[in-house]
Enzyme design. Structure first.
Site, PDB file in Angstrom:
ATOM      1  N   CYS A 109      32.460  37.338  43.761  1.00 35.06           N
ATOM      2  CA  CYS A 109      33.653  38.149  43.448  1.00 35.06           C
ATOM      3  C   CYS A 109      34.767  37.161  43.108  1.00 35.06           C
ATOM      4  O   CYS A 109      35.539  36.765  43.965  1.00 35.06           O
ATOM      5  CB  CYS A 109      34.054  38.972  44.656  1.00 35.06           C
ATOM      6  N   ALA A 111      37.433  36.866  40.578  1.00 40.74           N
ATOM      7  CA  ALA A 111      38.805  36.994  40.067  1.00 40.74           C
ATOM      8  C   ALA A 111      39.806  37.141  41.213  1.00 40.74           C
ATOM      9  O   ALA A 111      39.475  37.771  42.215  1.00 40.74           O
ATOM     10  CB  ALA A 111      38.907  38.204  39.138  1.00 40.74           C
ATOM     11  N   PRO A 112      41.007  36.578  41.082  1.00 47.50           N
ATOM     12  CA  PRO A 112      41.542  35.854  39.917  1.00 47.50           C
ATOM     13  C   PRO A 112      41.171  34.376  39.842  1.00 47.50           C
ATOM     14  O   PRO A 112      41.701  33.670  38.997  1.00 47.50           O
ATOM     15  CB  PRO A 112      43.051  36.034  40.086  1.00 47.50           C
ATOM     16  N   GLY A 113      40.304  33.881  40.697  1.00 47.82           N
ATOM     17  CA  GLY A 113      39.713  32.577  40.435  1.00 47.82           C
ATOM     18  C   GLY A 113      40.200  31.406  41.276  1.00 47.82           C
ATOM     19  O   GLY A 113      39.763  30.286  41.055  1.00 47.82           O
ATOM     20  N   GLY A 114      41.098  31.657  42.232  1.00 49.97           N
ATOM     21  CA  GLY A 114      41.624  30.545  43.040  1.00 49.97           C
ATOM     22  C   GLY A 114      40.504  29.779  43.739  1.00 49.97           C
ATOM     23  O   GLY A 114      40.481  28.536  43.714  1.00 49.97           O
ATOM     24  N   LYS A 115      39.588  30.511  44.345  1.00 46.33           N
ATOM     25  CA  LYS A 115      38.528  29.821  45.104  1.00 46.33           C
ATOM     26  C   LYS A 115      37.515  29.193  44.156  1.00 46.33           C
ATOM     27  O   LYS A 115      36.996  28.115  44.424  1.00 46.33           O
ATOM     28  CB  LYS A 115      37.851  30.796  46.071  1.00 46.33           C
ATOM     29  N   ASP A 176      33.545  36.388  48.692  1.00 46.36           N
ATOM     30  CA  ASP A 176      34.931  36.726  49.070  1.00 46.36           C
ATOM     31  C   ASP A 176      35.120  38.183  48.641  1.00 46.36           C
ATOM     32  O   ASP A 176      35.651  38.459  47.574  1.00 46.36           O
ATOM     33  CB  ASP A 176      35.881  35.774  48.336  1.00 46.36           C
ATOM     34  N   CYS A 231      40.292  39.110  53.526  1.00 49.14           N
ATOM     35  CA  CYS A 231      41.669  38.892  53.974  1.00 49.14           C
ATOM     36  C   CYS A 231      42.099  40.113  54.781  1.00 49.14           C
ATOM     37  O   CYS A 231      43.113  40.733  54.503  1.00 49.14           O
ATOM     38  CB  CYS A 231      42.604  38.591  52.802  1.00 49.14           C
TER      39      CYS A 231
HETATM   40  C1  LIG Z   1      39.089  39.492  47.299  1.00 51.22           C
HETATM   41  S1  LIG Z   1      38.990  39.562  45.579  1.00 51.22           S
HETATM   42  C2  LIG Z   1      38.373  37.970  45.158  1.00 51.22           C
HETATM   43  C3  LIG Z   1      39.405  36.892  45.118  1.00 51.22           C
HETATM   44  C4  LIG Z   1      38.872  35.604  44.536  1.00 51.22           C
HETATM   45  N1  LIG Z   1      37.705  35.155  45.256  1.00 51.22           N
HETATM   46  C5  LIG Z   1      39.914  34.509  44.527  1.00 51.22           C
HETATM   47  O1  LIG Z   1      39.921  33.657  45.426  1.00 51.22           O
HETATM   48  O2  LIG Z   1      40.731  34.462  43.594  1.00 51.22           O
HETATM   49  C6  LIG Z   1      37.613  40.571  45.281  1.00 51.22           C
HETATM   50  C7  LIG Z   1      37.227  40.729  43.819  1.00 51.22           C
HETATM   51  O3  LIG Z   1      36.003  41.455  43.762  1.00 51.22           O
HETATM   52  C8  LIG Z   1      36.019  42.282  42.614  1.00 51.22           C
HETATM   53  N2  LIG Z   1      35.012  43.340  42.830  1.00 51.22           N
HETATM   54  C9  LIG Z   1      35.177  44.578  43.360  1.00 51.22           C
HETATM   55  N3  LIG Z   1      33.999  45.214  43.426  1.00 51.22           N
HETATM   56  C10 LIG Z   1      33.068  44.366  42.925  1.00 51.22           C
HETATM   57  C11 LIG Z   1      31.659  44.456  42.728  1.00 51.22           C
HETATM   58  N4  LIG Z   1      30.987  45.543  43.082  1.00 51.22           N
HETATM   59  N5  LIG Z   1      31.028  43.404  42.190  1.00 51.22           N
HETATM   60  C12 LIG Z   1      31.699  42.277  41.830  1.00 51.22           C
HETATM   61  N6  LIG Z   1      33.036  42.140  41.989  1.00 51.22           N
HETATM   62  C13 LIG Z   1      33.698  43.167  42.537  1.00 51.22           C
HETATM   63  C14 LIG Z   1      37.446  42.775  42.558  1.00 51.22           C
HETATM   64  O4  LIG Z   1      37.774  43.206  41.257  1.00 51.22           O
HETATM   65  C15 LIG Z   1      38.217  41.527  42.988  1.00 51.22           C
HETATM   66  O5  LIG Z   1      38.594  40.780  41.862  1.00 51.22           O
END
Ligand SMILES: C[S@@+](CC[C@H](N)C(=O)[O-])C[C@H]1O[C@@H](n2cnc3c(N)ncnc32)[C@H](O)[C@@H]1O
Lengths: 303, 135
Positions: A109, A111-115, A176, A231
């Site tokens: 998961c 976006a937005p890509g920090g990790k 994440d 989080c």
């Molecule tokens: C907590 S955020 C991730 C933050 C990211 N790891 C970062 O550090 O920038 C969770 C992400 O999972 C995406 N998401 C939601 N449901 C999903 C799914 N079923 N499969 C893949 N990604 C999903 C969301 O759009 C969101 O961008």
């Protein structure tokens, strides 16, 4: 605010300080992007601009609190990809997973890509990261982050993480997952009196998290490592999801060895017991680590 | 790249180059790439160049990454000059150089590209990204 979090009174130590910390806006944290810049040089440039930088942790000049900075998005160093504004707790996730150079990584998961970008930094921009994100609109900020930060070891995919193809297994996986986001609830700025509304994890979200943690584990190579993180403080989304994995797979929790202040994972909440191994998970609270509230569990697949 | 900027070809040995419709993408080489070929790929690496007429135009992000290795076609600018470029003004370029792209260095950082035409350099930085820079 107090009532809202009161169900966690018994699990969050020094609960009143916790509540107090939510009444203060979160500080701006900067991560220096070593893919594009030398930390010492970046620090020098930023300090010359009059930005006060307080190093965070013993990790050398990589994470800073920028106390007198309102926003970093207008700095030339942001545009050049030398720095990334990223909550310290979010930085710790990639640090704890610690993917090796020249290995194969999946960010389920992304976006937005920090990790993702931080993992690329740790890997010296080598090996390969699959940055997966389900939603096309979220691929826009993801692409912006990773290209600005010079991430060149990345392939972007758009699968449902819980159904990510099983054909290829990975050395390291970042899970994440989407969560209720309670850890982000803080006063927005000193002058405001409003808080974001409390999100509540519905059964659908809890179910999704369980499916994701299972799929992540199944995608690991033998001897591989996954980081499950959220989080949120909610044990159902944290220890509950990890427990679900332990009930269904032969997974083990690995220790999290960092000097940043944190609490152990819970082995009990609201009359529900969790596996003893869960003490190895880590909970981060804003009155201990002045950042976003966070949970992480480092999970290993026996080799 | 070598002819214009003095960036050595060998630097690109570690990368795979993909092209689609006059656009070129760079991806770091890795033994895993063939292993993930079953995946449906949305995009990869970073966009590196675009063919514009007879020119190959490097992207800002590409030049920010590789530009530190450049030995020529460089323009070092100060705060005032950066502001001028952002405001749409042209800067004089004193060295003898053919028309084409130049790399803009600001406080030792590679910011991006300028375009040199008849001795004057204009900004090629995306205005929506640099307009509000706190210089
Ligand atoms: C907590 S955020 C991730 C933050 C990211 N790891 C970062 O550090 O920038 C969770 C992400 O999972 C995406 N998401 C939601 N449901 C999903 C799914 N079923 N499969 C893949 N990604 C999903 C969301 O759009 C969101 O961008």
């Amino acid at each position: 605010m107090y009532d809202f979090f009161s169900p966690y009174r018994e699990i969050i130590p020094d609960f009143n300080s916790f509540i107090d910390s939510l009444n203060r806006p979160a500080p701006i944290h900067l991560r220096v992007n070593r893919i594009k810049a030398e930390p010492e040089k970046v620090v020098q440039i930023l300090e010359e601009r009059g930005i006060t930088l307080k190093p965070m942790g013993d990790e050398g000049k990589r994470f800073f609190e920028a106390s007198n900075l309102k926003s970093s998005g207008n700095l030339p160093e942001y545009f050049s990809g030398y720095i990334h504004p990223q909550a310290l707790s979010s930085c710790l996730a990639s640090m704890v997973l610690a993917p090796h150079r020249e290995c194969l990584v999946l960010d389920m998961c992304s976006a937005p890509g920090g990790k993702t970008a931080h993992m690329a930094d740790i890997m010296g921009n080598s090996g390969l990261i699959i940055a997966n994100e389900l939603y096309p609109t979220r691929h826009i900020p993801l692409g912006h982050t990773l290209t600005r930060l010079g991430v060149l070891n990345v392939i972007y995919t758009e699968y449902q993480a819980q159904e990510f193809p099983l054909k290829q297994r990975f050395d390291f996986i970042m899970a994440d997952v989407p969560c209720s986001g309670e850890g982000r609830i803080r006063k927005q700025d000193e002058s405001s009196n409003s808080y974001p509304s409390k999100p509540h994890p519905g059964d659908k979200l809890l179910d999704l998290q369980k499916k994701m943690i299972l799929r992540g584990f199944d995608l690991l190579k033998d001897g591989g490592t996954m980081l499950y993180s959220t989080c949120t403080y909610n044990p159902l989304e944290n220890e509950g999801a990890v427990q679900f994995l332990l009930n269904n797979r032969d997974a083990e929790l690995l220790p999290i060895d960092i000097t940043f202040p944190h609490m152990n994972g819970l082995t009990e909440f609201n009359g529900v017991s969790y596996d003893r191994q869960l003490y190895r998970a880590a909970r981060f609270y804003p009155h201990h680590l002045n950042s976003v509230g966070f949970f992480m569990a480092r999970i290993g697949k026996r080799g | 790249m070598y002819e214009r900027f003095g960036i050595k070809k060998e630097l690109f040995d570690d990368y795979l180059i993909f092209s689609k419709k006059r656009t070129f993408w760079f991806l770091r080489k890795s033994r895993f790439i063939s292993e993930v070929s079953h995946l449906k790929i949305k995009r990869l690496g970073i966009k590196a160049f675009q063919e514009v007429g007879s020119f190959m135009k490097p992207t800002t992000r590409f030049i920010q990454y590789f530009g530190v290795h450049a030995t020529k076609a460089l323009l070092i600018i100060d705060e005032k000059q950066l502001r001028q470029l952002i405001d749409g003004d042209f800067l004089p370029f004193n060295n003898e150089l053919e028309n084409g792209y130049v790399i803009l260095f600001f406080k030792g950082e590679v910011l991006g590209l300028g375009l040199l035409i008849k001795g004057m350099v204009r900004s090629q930085l995306a205005l929506d990204e640099v307009r509000y820079l706190t210089i």
